[in-house]
Motif scaffolding. Structure first.
Motif, PDB file in Angstrom:
ATOM      1  N   GLY A  37       0.539  -1.201  -0.064  1.00  0.00           N
ATOM      2  CA  GLY A  37       0.217   0.130   0.297  1.00  0.00           C
ATOM      3  C   GLY A  37       0.472   1.322  -0.226  1.00  0.00           C
ATOM      4  N   PRO A  38       0.387   2.142  -0.372  1.00  0.00           N
ATOM      5  CA  PRO A  38      -0.641   3.103  -0.095  1.00  0.00           C
ATOM      6  C   PRO A  38      -1.779   1.955  -1.586  1.00  0.00           C
ATOM      7  N   PRO A  39      -3.105   2.288  -2.306  1.00  0.00           N
ATOM      8  CA  PRO A  39      -3.755   1.447  -2.628  1.00  0.00           C
ATOM      9  C   PRO A  39      -3.485   1.299  -3.956  1.00  0.00           C
ATOM     10  N   GLU A  40      -3.022   3.605  -4.299  1.00  0.00           N
ATOM     11  CA  GLU A  40      -2.342   3.661  -5.866  1.00  0.00           C
ATOM     12  C   GLU A  40      -0.864   3.036  -6.296  1.00  0.00           C
ATOM     13  N   ALA A  41       0.310   3.043  -5.394  1.00  0.00           N
ATOM     14  CA  ALA A  41       0.952   2.341  -5.201  1.00  0.00           C
ATOM     15  C   ALA A  41       0.538   0.512  -5.312  1.00  0.00           C
ATOM     16  N   GLY A  42       0.088   0.320  -4.623  1.00  0.00           N
ATOM     17  CA  GLY A  42      -0.235  -0.423  -4.525  1.00  0.00           C
ATOM     18  C   GLY A  42      -0.793  -2.065  -6.456  1.00  0.00           C
ATOM     19  N   ARG A  43      -1.383  -0.961  -6.969  1.00  0.00           N
ATOM     20  CA  ARG A  43      -2.144  -1.642  -7.846  1.00  0.00           C
ATOM     21  C   ARG A  43      -0.914  -1.153  -9.200  1.00  0.00           C
ATOM     22  N   ARG A  44      -0.178   0.079  -9.023  1.00  0.00           N
ATOM     23  CA  ARG A  44       0.656  -0.063  -9.597  1.00  0.00           C
ATOM     24  C   ARG A  44       1.688  -1.172  -9.836  1.00  0.00           C
ATOM     25  N   PHE A  45       2.458  -1.699  -8.887  1.00  0.00           N
ATOM     26  CA  PHE A  45       3.279  -2.319  -8.642  1.00  0.00           C
ATOM     27  C   PHE A  45       2.368  -3.659  -8.812  1.00  0.00           C
ATOM     28  N   VAL A  46       1.422  -4.190  -8.445  1.00  0.00           N
ATOM     29  CA  VAL A  46       0.141  -5.753  -9.432  1.00  0.00           C
ATOM     30  C   VAL A  46       0.889  -5.029 -11.103  1.00  0.00           C
ATOM     31  N   ALA A  47      -0.106  -3.933 -10.750  1.00  0.00           N
ATOM     32  CA  ALA A  47      -0.170  -4.250 -13.142  1.00  0.00           C
ATOM     33  C   ALA A  47       1.538  -4.009 -13.604  1.00  0.00           C
ATOM     34  N   GLY A  48       2.597  -3.955 -12.763  1.00  0.00           N
ATOM     35  CA  GLY A  48       3.842  -3.431 -13.098  1.00  0.00           C
ATOM     36  C   GLY A  48       4.799  -5.196 -13.383  1.00  0.00           C
ATOM     37  N   HIS A  49       4.144  -5.609 -12.507  1.00  0.00           N
ATOM     38  CA  HIS A  49       4.810  -6.685 -12.222  1.00  0.00           C
ATOM     39  C   HIS A  49       4.006  -8.132 -12.306  1.00  0.00           C
ATOM     40  N   LEU A  50       3.087  -8.081 -14.115  1.00  0.00           N
ATOM     41  CA  LEU A  50       2.345  -9.125 -13.630  1.00  0.00           C
ATOM     42  C   LEU A  50       3.030 -10.516 -14.826  1.00  0.00           C
ATOM     43  N   HIS A  51       3.188 -11.499 -13.861  1.00  0.00           N
ATOM     44  CA  HIS A  51       3.370 -12.715 -15.130  1.00  0.00           C
ATOM     45  C   HIS A  51       1.999 -12.914 -16.184  1.00  0.00           C
ATOM     46  N   ARG A  52       1.588 -12.599 -17.512  1.00  0.00           N
ATOM     47  CA  ARG A  52       0.643 -12.352 -18.062  1.00  0.00           C
ATOM     48  C   ARG A  52      -0.185 -13.523 -18.825  1.00  0.00           C
ATOM     49  N   ASP A  53       0.818 -14.793 -18.062  1.00  0.00           N
ATOM     50  CA  ASP A  53       0.326 -16.080 -18.461  1.00  0.00           C
ATOM     51  C   ASP A  53       0.413 -17.204 -16.865  1.00  0.00           C
ATOM     52  N   ARG A  54       0.492 -17.132 -16.205  1.00  0.00           N
ATOM     53  CA  ARG A  54      -0.327 -17.376 -14.774  1.00  0.00           C
ATOM     54  C   ARG A  54      -1.510 -16.633 -14.158  1.00  0.00           C
ATOM     55  N   ALA A  55      -2.246 -17.412 -15.613  1.00  0.00           N
ATOM     56  CA  ALA A  55      -3.409 -16.672 -15.226  1.00  0.00           C
ATOM     57  C   ALA A  55      -4.847 -17.307 -15.586  1.00  0.00           C
ATOM     58  N   ALA A  56      -5.980 -17.997 -15.197  1.00  0.00           N
ATOM     59  CA  ALA A  56      -7.051 -17.936 -15.605  1.00  0.00           C
ATOM     60  C   ALA A  56      -8.115 -16.714 -15.670  1.00  0.00           C
ATOM     61  N   VAL A  57      -8.445 -15.846 -17.040  1.00  0.00           N
ATOM     62  CA  VAL A  57      -9.114 -15.074 -16.895  1.00  0.00           C
ATOM     63  C   VAL A  57     -10.697 -14.197 -17.545  1.00  0.00           C
ATOM     64  N   ALA A  58     -10.880 -14.135 -16.889  1.00  0.00           N
ATOM     65  CA  ALA A  58     -12.973 -14.213 -17.506  1.00  0.00           C
ATOM     66  C   ALA A  58     -12.864 -13.089 -18.143  1.00  0.00           C
ATOM     67  N   VAL A  59     -13.538 -13.242 -18.926  1.00  0.00           N
ATOM     68  CA  VAL A  59     -13.429 -11.508 -20.454  1.00  0.00           C
ATOM     69  C   VAL A  59     -15.271 -12.033 -20.147  1.00  0.00           C
ATOM     70  N   THR A  60     -16.068 -10.266 -20.119  1.00  0.00           N
ATOM     71  CA  THR A  60     -17.543 -10.005 -21.023  1.00  0.00           C
ATOM     72  C   THR A  60     -17.537  -8.893 -21.337  1.00  0.00           C
ATOM     73  N   GLY A  61     -17.919  -8.887 -22.743  1.00  0.00           N
ATOM     74  CA  GLY A  61     -18.350  -7.905 -23.442  1.00  0.00           C
ATOM     75  C   GLY A  61     -16.801  -7.002 -23.481  1.00  0.00           C
ATOM     76  N   GLY A  62     -16.020  -7.612 -24.103  1.00  0.00           N
ATOM     77  CA  GLY A  62     -13.718  -7.082 -24.187  1.00  0.00           C
ATOM     78  C   GLY A  62     -13.851  -6.660 -22.497  1.00  0.00           C
ATOM     79  N   ARG A  63     -15.036  -6.514 -21.401  1.00  0.00           N
ATOM     80  CA  ARG A  63     -14.539  -6.188 -20.055  1.00  0.00           C
ATOM     81  C   ARG A  63     -13.410  -8.001 -19.014  1.00  0.00           C
ATOM     82  N   VAL A  64     -12.167  -6.955 -18.375  1.00  0.00           N
ATOM     83  CA  VAL A  64     -11.964  -8.324 -17.819  1.00  0.00           C
ATOM     84  C   VAL A  64     -12.809  -8.171 -16.346  1.00  0.00           C
ATOM     85  N   VAL A  65     -13.605  -9.402 -15.948  1.00  0.00           N
ATOM     86  CA  VAL A  65     -13.884  -9.253 -15.195  1.00  0.00           C
ATOM     87  C   VAL A  65     -13.996 -10.133 -13.660  1.00  0.00           C
ATOM     88  N   GLY A  66     -12.786 -11.200 -14.162  1.00  0.00           N
ATOM     89  CA  GLY A  66     -12.756 -11.829 -12.888  1.00  0.00           C
ATOM     90  C   GLY A  66     -11.000 -12.565 -13.372  1.00  0.00           C
TER      91      GLY A  66
END
Length: 198
Positions: A37-66
């Motif tokens: 935290g704080p939330p903005e810094a935490g979200r920025r850290f998570v977004a910047g360090h994602l391994h995109r291939d280590r997830a199952a992602v639910a999408v509806t209407g072009g938007r990630v919902v899970g």
């Protein structure tokens, strides 16, 4: 609640990193806040360090919902080593945060896939998205030759535990962690296993 169909992907779509970080923080910010935290810094850290291939992602209407993250072969959904934490938060503050993150670390054993949690948009809950994501994680584990899926769920999240139980996970151990309640917001962790059908 939307009635559009839900597609499940095997990776975070390009450009959806901030959205995944938003969902992940909404679900786990209480636990991660002390470390990232704080939330903005935490979200920025998570977004910047994602391994995109280590997830199952639910999408509806072009938007990630899970999103359901997992660890396999030494990589999880959210990366970022100690140097990355210190780079974002500073040397002194970063050191404390690295220590807190180490308390949350769960390393898979051989033949095991470890889940990093499920996050579903609150407006989309009740549509079975969590179940769709869990089935996709089952498929990934089977394809990778894993014999078991493991996850931890905190006592303060009975809704998640009920979801896991409905999908074949069983509790194998409860660890009381009263010293973490004030710092990370939970006082007990239940480890759950599910054997992988092949």
């Amino acid at each position: 609640m939307t009635t559009e169909s839900v597609d499940v992907l095997r990776e975070v779509p390009q450009g959806a990193e901030a959205r995944v970080a938003e969902l992940y923080w909404e679900a786990f910010g209480g636990k991660l806040g002390a470390a990232l935290g704080p939330p903005e810094a935490g979200r920025r850290f998570v977004a910047g360090h994602l391994h995109r291939d280590r997830a199952a992602v639910a999408v509806t209407g072009g938007r990630v919902v899970g999103v359901a993250g997992y660890q396999l072969a030494g990589r999880g959904l959210v990366g970022g080593d100690a140097a990355a934490v210190r780079a974002q938060y500073g040397r002194v503050r970063g050191l404390y945060r690295v220590f807190l993150l180490a308390l949350l670390e769960r390393t898979p054993t051989r033949g095991e896939l470890v889940m990093d949690g499920i996050a579903v948009d609150p407006a989309e809950r009740g549509r079975g998205i969590g179940g769709l994501l869990l089935r996709e994680i089952d498929a990934v584990a089977a394809e990778q030759g894993c014999r078991r899926i493991r996850l931890d769920v905190v006592a303060e999240n009975p809704r998640a535990r009920a979801l896991y139980e409905r999908h074949g996970f069983r509790a194998v151990r409860v660890r009381r962690t009263p010293w973490l309640r004030d710092v990370l917001g939970f006082g007990a962790v239940t480890t759950m296993h599910k054997e992988v059908e092949r």
